[in-house]
Design an enzyme around this catalytic site. Structure first.
Site, PDB file in Angstrom:
ATOM      1  N   ASP A   1       0.854  -1.190   0.000  1.00 30.80           N
ATOM      2  CA  ASP A   1       0.000   0.000   0.000  1.00 30.80           C
ATOM      3  C   ASP A   1       0.887   1.237   0.000  1.00 30.80           C
ATOM      4  O   ASP A   1       1.673   1.448   0.926  1.00 30.80           O
ATOM      5  CB  ASP A   1      -0.895  -0.010   1.248  1.00 30.80           C
TER       6      ASP A   1
ATOM      7  N   ASP B   1      -2.824   2.498  -6.406  1.00 35.84           N
ATOM      8  CA  ASP B   1      -1.705   2.567  -5.468  1.00 35.84           C
ATOM      9  C   ASP B   1      -1.642   1.424  -4.454  1.00 35.84           C
ATOM     10  O   ASP B   1      -0.977   1.533  -3.433  1.00 35.84           O
ATOM     11  CB  ASP B   1      -1.740   3.902  -4.713  1.00 35.84           C
ATOM     12  N   GLU B   2      -2.311   0.317  -4.728  1.00 37.41           N
ATOM     13  CA  GLU B   2      -2.196  -0.818  -3.812  1.00 37.41           C
ATOM     14  C   GLU B   2      -2.478  -2.125  -4.537  1.00 37.41           C
ATOM     15  O   GLU B   2      -3.202  -2.158  -5.542  1.00 37.41           O
ATOM     16  CB  GLU B   2      -3.149  -0.667  -2.625  1.00 37.41           C
TER      17      GLU B   2
END
Length: 432
Positions: free
Chosen positions: A16, A112-113
């Site tokens: 993350d 973004d993860e």
């Protein structure tokens, strides 16, 4: 290192990125580092909302989803910037390319993860060593911080990655669940938002431990099928696999290849792009979609990785169009050094029926010649159904006759979609 891995279970990482949009802006402009920075939808308007903010801004009480006027009141020196999704897409491509160095089982969740199944990646070291190496590599190559959870399943990995931010690595085992997770407030559990939390509290369930021991029939009556699922996760159980091709609102189609040796000859590298373009084109046709954006990835022999993308005037699907744009991007951004990996990714996918082509002076004549054919196909589809005629590339897997160049990687998850939406986040301030 194999003895460091379970004989029957899995080892899952949840990676993350920390304050992703703000971190990308800081990597792009180092003068912003150490300053309170916020990314907001409409900086010119007082009613604009904070999309994400730096940890320096959070010290003043600034939070995601907070109105701009309130954030400025808390932190008058707050620097506010508009989102730059092209920049964030490029950074995201670089991140997931790094993750694929350690496993082919990489599932992007959002821009973004993502999850990484490293069960068979013991050649790279122990699970903790791999997590540390990934964190260090992402920071060194892209100047972006991330937190990583290490666990036997996706739920626990996600919970673990939230525990230490920024730049944390947390291991969460099933045996840790009673003394680490159970005392936590029920709203702190991944998958429990504000509304679900209220329903659980109406059932006198206030902690994750109470949810783990709750009556399943009562949970199902109040929350539907999601009730028993939440109870299962509260007990540390999650049987979902890490699936690189899982369906999501974020869709992309791409292929990359690791070259068997470092290559600095431009002609050879362009030949690799030709083959990648054909592979991406074949997959787009099979999925019956077209790409509105196209990006390339270049990894040099020193493992430095760059990703560059372009928003297109017209949606594309054919290999010659894909190759031409990839070639232009490569020639513009290649620094001449030896290359170890190349990739092409089509994003912002649309169905052909949705693709409105803006005809220009150069394409009009060519398209006009095809118009009688298109009209005939439309008539046949109206009379006999939409499936009566299909593009040949959509009917079967196009077998490429060219020799295999290196190690192929494919992915079709648009974590690169130009939107701040985060489908796998809790309803609280979780954009960290």
């Amino acid at each position: 290192m194999k003895q460091m891995y379970p004989k029957n279970g899995r080892v899952i990482l949840h990676v993350d990125m920390n304050s992703f949009y703000a971190s990308v802006e800081m990597a792009y402009d180092p003068s912003l580092k150490g300053k309170p920075l916020a990314i907001a939808g409409n900086p010119e308007e007082r009613r604009g909302i904070i999309v994400t903010c730096s940890y320096e801004a959070r010290k003043f009480g600034v939070k995601t989803t907070m109105p701009l006027w309130e954030a400025k009141k808390l932190c008058p020196q707050l620097i506010i910037m508009k989102p730059n999704f092209e920049r964030y897409r490029a950074a995201s491509m670089g991140i997931f390319d790094i993750l694929r160095e350690y496993s082919s089982l990489v599932e992007p969740v959002s821009i973004d993860e993502g999850y990484v199944d490293i069960t068979d990646s013991y050649e790279f070291g122990s699970p903790i060593e791999i997590a540390g190496t990934i964190q260090k590599q992402v920071f060194q190559q892209l100047d972006l911080p991330c937190s990583i959870g290490v666990a036997p399943n996706k739920f626990l990995a996600k919970m673990a990655s939230d525990m230490k931010k920024p730049m944390g690595i947390t291991v969460l085992r099933k045996r840790d669940v009673p003394h680490i997770l159970w005392p936590m407030e029920v709203e702190e559990m991944h998958g429990v938002g504000k509304k679900t939390g209220e329903k659980l509290r109406n059932l006198n369930i206030t902690t994750i431990g109470e949810l783990a021991k709750a009556d399943e029939i009562i949970l199902k009556a109040s929350l539907g099928i999601n009730g028993p699922r939440l109870k299962q996760k509260a007990n540390g159980q999650d049987f979902r696999k890490v699936d690189p091709d899982s369906a999501s609102e974020f869709k992309s189609v791409g292929n990359s290849t690791t070259l068997p040796r470092d290559v600095s000859n431009q002609r050879e590298l362009l030949q690799v792009f030709e083959k990648l373009a054909a592979q991406v084109s074949s997959r787009l046709k099979r999925k019956k979609v077209m790409a509105v954006s196209l990006g390339i990835t270049i990894r040099y022999k020193d493992r430095k990785t760059i990703s560059r993308s372009r928003k297109l005037k017209n949606p594309i699907q054919h290999n010659d169009e894909i190759y031409q744009i990839a070639k232009e991007l490569f020639i513009k951004h290649w620094n001449g050094n030896a290359v170890r990996l190349l990739g092409i990714t089509g994003t912002d996918l649309v169905e052909p029926e949705q693709a409105v082509k803006q005809l220009d002076l150069f394409s009009f004549e060519k398209d006009a010649k095809k118009e009688p054919l298109f009209q005939t196909m439309d008539l046949l589809r109206k009379k006999y159904g939409t499936k009566i005629i299909n593009n040949a590339g959509a009917l079967s897997d196009m077998k490429l006759t060219s020799p295999k160049i290196g190690t192929d990687t494919s992915f079709n998850k648009d974590f690169l979609h130009g939107s701040p939406a985060r489908s796998d986040k809790k309803e609280k301030d979780d954009h960290s």
